[in-house]
Design an enzyme around this catalytic site. Structure first.
Site, PDB file in Angstrom:
ATOM      1  N   ARG A   1      22.073 -12.656  64.013  1.00 41.69           N
ATOM      2  CA  ARG A   1      20.863 -13.206  63.409  1.00 41.69           C
ATOM      3  C   ARG A   1      20.635 -12.417  62.112  1.00 41.69           C
ATOM      4  O   ARG A   1      21.372 -11.504  61.797  1.00 41.69           O
ATOM      5  CB  ARG A   1      19.676 -13.092  64.357  1.00 41.69           C
ATOM      6  CG  ARG A   1      19.354 -11.683  64.788  1.00 41.69           C
ATOM      7  CD  ARG A   1      18.359 -11.638  65.929  1.00 41.69           C
ATOM      8  NE  ARG A   1      17.003 -11.875  65.466  1.00 41.69           N
ATOM      9  CZ  ARG A   1      15.897 -11.472  66.137  1.00 41.69           C
ATOM     10  NH1 ARG A   1      16.030 -10.823  67.270  1.00 41.69           N
ATOM     11  NH2 ARG A   1      14.707 -11.719  65.690  1.00 41.69           N
ATOM     12  N   ARG A   2      19.661 -12.761  61.332  1.00 40.04           N
ATOM     13  CA  ARG A   2      19.281 -12.007  60.132  1.00 40.04           C
ATOM     14  C   ARG A   2      20.425 -11.831  59.142  1.00 40.04           C
ATOM     15  O   ARG A   2      20.638 -10.748  58.605  1.00 40.04           O
ATOM     16  CB  ARG A   2      18.741 -10.618  60.495  1.00 40.04           C
ATOM     17  CG  ARG A   2      17.688 -10.629  61.573  1.00 40.04           C
ATOM     18  CD  ARG A   2      17.105  -9.247  61.784  1.00 40.04           C
ATOM     19  NE  ARG A   2      16.263  -9.191  62.946  1.00 40.04           N
ATOM     20  CZ  ARG A   2      16.613  -8.663  64.105  1.00 40.04           C
ATOM     21  NH1 ARG A   2      17.795  -8.112  64.265  1.00 40.04           N
ATOM     22  NH2 ARG A   2      15.774  -8.678  65.117  1.00 40.04           N
TER      23      ARG A   2
ATOM     24  N   HIS B   1       6.496  -7.893  73.037  1.00 40.83           N
ATOM     25  CA  HIS B   1       6.654  -8.970  73.993  1.00 40.83           C
ATOM     26  C   HIS B   1       5.349  -9.650  74.352  1.00 40.83           C
ATOM     27  O   HIS B   1       5.257 -10.871  74.364  1.00 40.83           O
ATOM     28  CB  HIS B   1       7.406  -8.584  75.253  1.00 40.83           C
ATOM     29  CG  HIS B   1       7.878  -9.831  75.929  1.00 40.83           C
ATOM     30  ND1 HIS B   1       8.831 -10.640  75.369  1.00 40.83           N
ATOM     31  CD2 HIS B   1       7.452 -10.479  77.024  1.00 40.83           C
ATOM     32  CE1 HIS B   1       8.991 -11.717  76.104  1.00 40.83           C
ATOM     33  NE2 HIS B   1       8.174 -11.654  77.116  1.00 40.83           N
TER      34      HIS B   1
ATOM     35  N   TYR C   1       2.769 -13.912  74.632  1.00 37.49           N
ATOM     36  CA  TYR C   1       1.838 -14.521  75.593  1.00 37.49           C
ATOM     37  C   TYR C   1       0.482 -14.753  74.955  1.00 37.49           C
ATOM     38  O   TYR C   1      -0.231 -15.702  75.305  1.00 37.49           O
ATOM     39  CB  TYR C   1       1.751 -13.669  76.868  1.00 37.49           C
ATOM     40  CG  TYR C   1       3.048 -13.756  77.624  1.00 37.49           C
ATOM     41  CD1 TYR C   1       3.321 -14.872  78.412  1.00 37.49           C
ATOM     42  CD2 TYR C   1       4.040 -12.793  77.486  1.00 37.49           C
ATOM     43  CE1 TYR C   1       4.537 -15.006  79.046  1.00 37.49           C
ATOM     44  CE2 TYR C   1       5.257 -12.926  78.115  1.00 37.49           C
ATOM     45  CZ  TYR C   1       5.495 -14.029  78.896  1.00 37.49           C
ATOM     46  OH  TYR C   1       6.700 -14.175  79.518  1.00 37.49           O
TER      47      TYR C   1
ATOM     48  N   HIS D   1      16.322 -18.943  70.992  1.00 37.71           N
ATOM     49  CA  HIS D   1      15.420 -18.787  72.135  1.00 37.71           C
ATOM     50  C   HIS D   1      13.957 -18.768  71.698  1.00 37.71           C
ATOM     51  O   HIS D   1      13.134 -19.517  72.197  1.00 37.71           O
ATOM     52  CB  HIS D   1      15.758 -17.504  72.899  1.00 37.71           C
ATOM     53  CG  HIS D   1      14.675 -17.093  73.851  1.00 37.71           C
ATOM     54  ND1 HIS D   1      14.402 -17.797  75.000  1.00 37.71           N
ATOM     55  CD2 HIS D   1      13.768 -16.087  73.800  1.00 37.71           C
ATOM     56  CE1 HIS D   1      13.385 -17.232  75.615  1.00 37.71           C
ATOM     57  NE2 HIS D   1      12.978 -16.194  74.915  1.00 37.71           N
ATOM     58  N   PHE D   2      13.628 -17.909  70.715  1.00 34.30           N
ATOM     59  CA  PHE D   2      12.190 -17.785  70.442  1.00 34.30           C
ATOM     60  C   PHE D   2      11.662 -18.942  69.615  1.00 34.30           C
ATOM     61  O   PHE D   2      10.471 -19.246  69.678  1.00 34.30           O
ATOM     62  CB  PHE D   2      11.809 -16.402  69.899  1.00 34.30           C
ATOM     63  CG  PHE D   2      12.234 -16.078  68.503  1.00 34.30           C
ATOM     64  CD1 PHE D   2      11.608 -16.658  67.417  1.00 34.30           C
ATOM     65  CD2 PHE D   2      13.233 -15.141  68.270  1.00 34.30           C
ATOM     66  CE1 PHE D   2      11.989 -16.346  66.119  1.00 34.30           C
ATOM     67  CE2 PHE D   2      13.619 -14.820  66.983  1.00 34.30           C
ATOM     68  CZ  PHE D   2      12.990 -15.433  65.905  1.00 34.30           C
ATOM     69  N   HIS D   3      12.533 -19.628  68.860  1.00 32.09           N
ATOM     70  CA  HIS D   3      12.037 -20.832  68.188  1.00 32.09           C
ATOM     71  C   HIS D   3      11.708 -21.920  69.219  1.00 32.09           C
ATOM     72  O   HIS D   3      10.736 -22.641  69.063  1.00 32.09           O
ATOM     73  CB  HIS D   3      13.044 -21.346  67.160  1.00 32.09           C
ATOM     74  CG  HIS D   3      12.903 -20.682  65.822  1.00 32.09           C
ATOM     75  ND1 HIS D   3      13.406 -19.441  65.552  1.00 32.09           N
ATOM     76  CD2 HIS D   3      12.274 -21.084  64.668  1.00 32.09           C
ATOM     77  CE1 HIS D   3      13.105 -19.100  64.305  1.00 32.09           C
ATOM     78  NE2 HIS D   3      12.420 -20.073  63.745  1.00 32.09           N
TER      79      HIS D   3
END
Lengths: 164, 541
Positions: free
Chosen positions: B432-433, B218, B222, B369-371
Site C-alpha cells: 500500500r502507500r 482501531h 467503531y 479491507h478498510f475501504h
C-alpha cells in the site's frame, strides 16, 4: 429483560465461533511456532555505522555454526543494504534489519517475511524460504518522496548451489 | 410540536462541513487511482500523490467523520430526548474550534507541508500548524462528548427510571468511546509531536509514538461505524415496514462495542519490533471479541428486516426479503451496507489474526479491507442518513428519491469494483502507500489488470460522490415544504418499560474500560520508560 429463544441460540453460536477462531489461531501459532517479529531490542539508529552488527563490513549474508543462515540488513532512504541477498532454500534464516533514518517496512510476496523497520529498534524475522527464484522485497512503509523506488532482491537458490 | 430549530442549525452546520470536505476528498481519490495506475504520464508526481493521499486520509478519517457524527449526535439527542441543546453557546464554540483546527490542518495539507499521511509517520515531520490544527479538531469534538453526556444525564434526572431512548443510548456510548479512544493520539500529539516539531525537544521515541497511535487507531473505526449501526437499529426497521427485533440486545451490543473496541490496537502493530508477541496475542483475543457485538448487530438488524418483510405479507423461508420496503433509500443503503460489511468482515478476520496477518500486512489488501468497511458500510449509511434527515432539518423535501437510490447503488458497485481487486493485489504482494510500481518484474506485471479495475471503480465512486453533493444542494434549495418533521424511531417488538441500571447508563462501564485499558496498554507504554531507548530526530519528507 427479554431475550428471544432464537436470539439465545445465536448468542451461544457467536461465542462458540469466536472462541473456536481464537483457538484455531492459537493452536497454529503454538504448533508451527509462529510469532510475528517482536524482539523488543533497541539500537541507536543514528550510529549504525559504528555498531558491531550493522557497520558496513558486517552487513550481508553469513552461515552460522549450526548451518542456519543469518542476514543482516540496513534500511535507509531509499534502499536496503545490501540490495541483493542470496539464501539457500529450505534452510532456517534469521533476518535482522535496522533503520538508519525513518520508518520503513519490508516484505516478500508469498512468504511470511514481513516486518516494520522502526528507528531505534532492531527487527528480527525467523523464517524458511520454500521456493527457489528471484523475488522483489518491497519497502512497504511510507518513508518519504523516494519511497516508491526503495526495494531489494531476494534470490533463493537450491542448497547445493549456495556459496558464500 | 416541539421545535428542533437549535439542533437542526447545529446539525446542518456540521453536516455541510462533513459533505463539502467529503466531495473534495473523493475527487482526490479519483486523482490517486489515476496516478497510481500510471496510465496518464502527465499525472505522475510523487509530491502531489503523497500530498493528496495525506489530505484524502485526514479528511475522510478525521473531518468527514467527526463533523458528521457531531451533527448526527446533536440531531439524535434533540429529537429523541425532546430537549433543547444543553449550553448552546458551548456547542457552537466546540463547532468553531473544530472548524478552526480543520482549516489550519487543511492549509498545511494543501500546501504540501503535511504530506505525512493519515497516521503521521514520525520521524517524518510536518508543520507544527498541522499537528496543532488536528489537536483543535479533536478538542472541539470533546466539547460534543460533554454535550452528549450532559444531555443524557439531564434527561435521566427529569425521567427517573425510564429507559433512555435507544438512539441516545448508542450516541452517548459513541461519545464516551471517542473520548477514551482519542486519548492515545492526543497524548502522542501533545507530548511528542508538537514539542518536537517546534524544536522544544530534540528527539522522540518512535516506538512509543506508534504504540500511542495504535490506542486510537482501531477504536476510531467503531466511532465511525456506530452512527451507521444506530441507523440500522433505530430507523431502518420502521422504514422497512416493521419493528426492531430487540431493544435490549441493541443496548448490550453498544456496551460491548464501547468496552471491547478500545484496548485492542496492537493488531496494527503485529509486525512492529518494539512490542512483544505475548501482548500482541492478548490484543488479538480482544480484537476477536469485538466480532461478538458485530455478529449480534447483524442478527438483530436482519431479524428486524424479516419482521418487516413478514408484516408486509412475505411468506416462506426467503419470501420476506422481496416484500421489504426497498423503495426507501435508508433501507436500501442498510441492505447494501450489510453485504459490504460481510465481505469486508471476512477479510478483516485475516488481518486481525496473529498468525495470518504477515501475509497481508502493509499490502494493498489492507486498503481494500478498510475501504470496504469504512467507505462502504459506514459512509453509505451516512449518505442515507443525510437523505433521511435533511428534509426534516430544513423542512424541504428530498430532491429525488430515484436519484438518491441510484447514487447508493453506484457507490456500492464502485466500492466493490475498487476494493475486490485491491484485496487480490495485496495477495500478489503490492505494497500500500506507493504511487508507482517501478519494479519491472513478473510480480509487478501481475498487478496491471487489477489496476485497470481500480481506475473504473474510482471513476464510478467519483460520479456517485458528486451526486451526493447535487442531491443535498438540490434538497436545500427547494421551495416546497414538508409538513412531517418528526423523527419516527422504530418501536421494539417487545416494548421496554423497565431496564436494569447497567443497560441504562455508563458509570460502571466507564470504570471497566479504564481497568481494561490499564491492563492492555499499561506495561506496553511503561516499558519505553524502563528501557534504554534512542529517540529519532525530525526528518523532512
Amino acid at each position: 429483560m427479554h431475550i428471544d429463544a432464537t436470539e439465545k441460540k445465536w448468542i451461544y453460536l457467536t461465542f462458540l465461533m469466536t472462541f473456536a477462531g481464537i483457538g484455531v489461531l492459537a493452536a497454529y501459532a503454538i504448533k508451527d511456532n509462529i510469532y510475528p517479529p517482536s524482539n523488543v531490542e533497541t539500537i541507536d539508529s543514528a550510529a549504525l555505522h559504528l555498531s558491531d552488527e550493522f557497520n558496513e563490513d558486517a552487513i550481508g549474508v553469513r552461515r552460522e555454526k549450526d548451518g542456519s543462515i543469518r542476514v543482516t540488513m540496513v534500511a535507509a532512504r531509499y534502499g536496503f543494504f545490501p540490495q541483493g541477498i542470496t539464501v539457500p532454500v529450505d534452510t532456517p534464516v534469521k533476518i535482522r534489519i535496522a533503520s538508519a533514518d525513518v520508518l520503513h517496512g519490508i516484505h516478500t510476496v508469498d512468504t511470511n517475511f514481513n516486518t516494520m523497520v522502526v528507528p531505534g529498534y532492531v527487527s528480527e524475522v525467523n523464517t524458511t524460504f520454500k521456493k527457489t527464484g528471484t523475488f522483489p522485497m518491497f519497502c512497504n512503509e511510507y518513508c518519504g518522496l523516494g519511497h516508491d523506488f526503495m526495494w531489494a532482491r531476494l534470490t533463493v537458490v537450491p542448497k547445493e548451489k549456495f556459496k558464500l | 410540536m416541539q421545535s428542533y430549530s437549535d439542533v437542526a442549525k447545529l446539525g446542518l452546520a456540521n453536516f455541510w462541513i462533513a459533505f463539502l470536505t467529503f466531495t473534495l476528498a473523493a475527487l482526490l481519490g479519483l486523482y490517486q487511482v489515476l496516478e497510481r495506475a500510471g496510465m496518464i504520464p502527465q499525472f505522475e508526481s510523487v509530491e502531489l500523490y503523497f500530498g493528496s493521499v495525506s489530505a484524502h486520509g485526514v479528511i475522510m478519517g478525521f473531518v468527514l467523520t467527526t463533523f458528521f457524527i457531531m451533527g448526527f449526535g446533536y440531531w439524535a439527542a434533540g429529537t429523541s430526548l425532546k430537549m433543547p441543546v444543553w449550553n448552546k453557546g458551548l456547542a457552537w464554540f466546540g463547532f468553531l474550534l473544530s472548524l478552526t483546527g480543520t482549516v489550519m490542518a487543511a492549509a498545511m495539507l494543501f500546501t504540501g507541508q503535511a504530506s505525512v499521511l493519515y497516521t503521521f509517520y514520525p520521524p517524518l515531520k510536518a508543520s507544527p500548524v498541522f499537528y496543532i490544527g488536528a489537536t483543535l479538531l479533536v478538542v472541539g469534538s470533546w466539547i460534543w462528548v460533554l454535550e452528549m453526556v450532559m444531555m443524557m444525564h439531564r434527561w435521566k434526572q427529569a425521567h427517573p427510571g425510564e429507559p433512555v431512548p435507544l438512539i441516545m443510548f448508542g450516541t452517548t456510548a459513541n461519545a464516551l468511546l471517542w473520548f477514551f479512544t482519542s486519548l492515545g493520539v492526543a497524548s502522542e500529539v501533545l507530548f511528542q509531536l508538537i514539542p518536537w516539531s517546534l524544536g522544544w525537544i530534540e528527539t522522540i521515541d518512535v516506538g512509543l509514538a506508534r504504540t500511542l497511535f495504535s490506542w486510537t487507531l482501531h477504536a476510531i473505526v467503531y466511532f465511525w461505524l456506530i452512527p451507521a449501526y444506530l441507523a440500522m437499529y433505530t430507523l431502518l426497521p420502521k422504514l422497512a415496514g416493521g419493528k426492531l427485533f430487540s431493544d435490549e440486545m441493541a443496548r448490550i451490543s453498544f456496551i460491548m462495542l464501547l468496552v471491547f473496541s478500545v484496548p485492542i490496537g496492537f493488531h496494527h502493530l503485529y509486525v512492529d519490533p518494539m512490542q512483544a508477541d505475548g501482548w500482541k496475542f492478548l490484543h488479538m483475543i480482544g480484537t476477536f471479541m469485538v466480532a461478538v457485538p458485530t455478529l449480534f448487530t447483524g442478527f438483530t438488524v436482519i431479524a428486524s428486516m424479516e419482521v418487516a418483510g413478514r408484516m408486509r405479507g412475505g411468506k416462506g423461508l426467503f419470501g420476506w426479503i422481496k416484500t421489504i420496503n426497498w423503495d426507501d433509500p435508508l433501507v436500501l443503503a442498510g441492505g447494501l451496507a450489510l453485504l459490504m460489511l460481510t465481505i469486508g468482515g471476512w477479510g478483516g478476520l485475516v488481518n486481525a489474526s496473529y498468525s495470518m496477518d504477515v501475509m497481508v500486512h502493509n499490502t494493498q489488501w489492507i486498503t481494500g479491507h478498510f475501504h470496504l468497511i469504512f467507505a462502504g458500510t459506514t459512509v453509505i449509511m451516512y449518505f442515507a442518513l443525510a437523505y433521511h434527515i435533511w428534509p426534516k432539518m430544513t423542512g424541504r423535501p428530498l430532491m429525488s428519491k430515484g436519484l438518491a437510490k441510484l447514487q447508493l447503488w453506484l457507490w456500492f458497485i464502485g466500492m466493490l469494483v475498487l476494493t475486490l481487486p485491491w484485496h487480490i493485489m495485496g495477495l500478489l504482494g503490492q505494497p500500500r502507500r506507493i504511487s508507482v510500481a517501478p519494479y519491472g518484474n513478473e510480480v509487478a506485471k501481475s498487478w496491471i489488470p487489477y489496476e485497470i479495475a481500480m481506475v473504473v471503480g474510482g471513476a464510478i465512486l467519483a460520479v456517485s460522490a458528486l451526486m451526493v453533493l447535487i442531491i443535498l444542494l438540490g434538497t436545500h434549495l427547494r421551495r416546497a415544504t414538508v409538513e412531517d418533521r418528526e423523527m419516527a424511531y422504530a418501536e421494539p417488538v417487545e416494548p421496554v418499560l423497565r431496564l436494569p441500571a447497567l443497560l441504562n447508563g455508563f458509570g460502571f462501564w466507564a470504570a471497566v474500560i479504564v481497568v481494561y485499558l490499564i491492563a492492555s496498554y499499561g506495561y506496553p507504554i511503561l516499558q519505553f520508560f524502563l528501557m534504554d531507548t534512542h529517540g529519532a530526530f525530525p526528518w523532512s519528507i
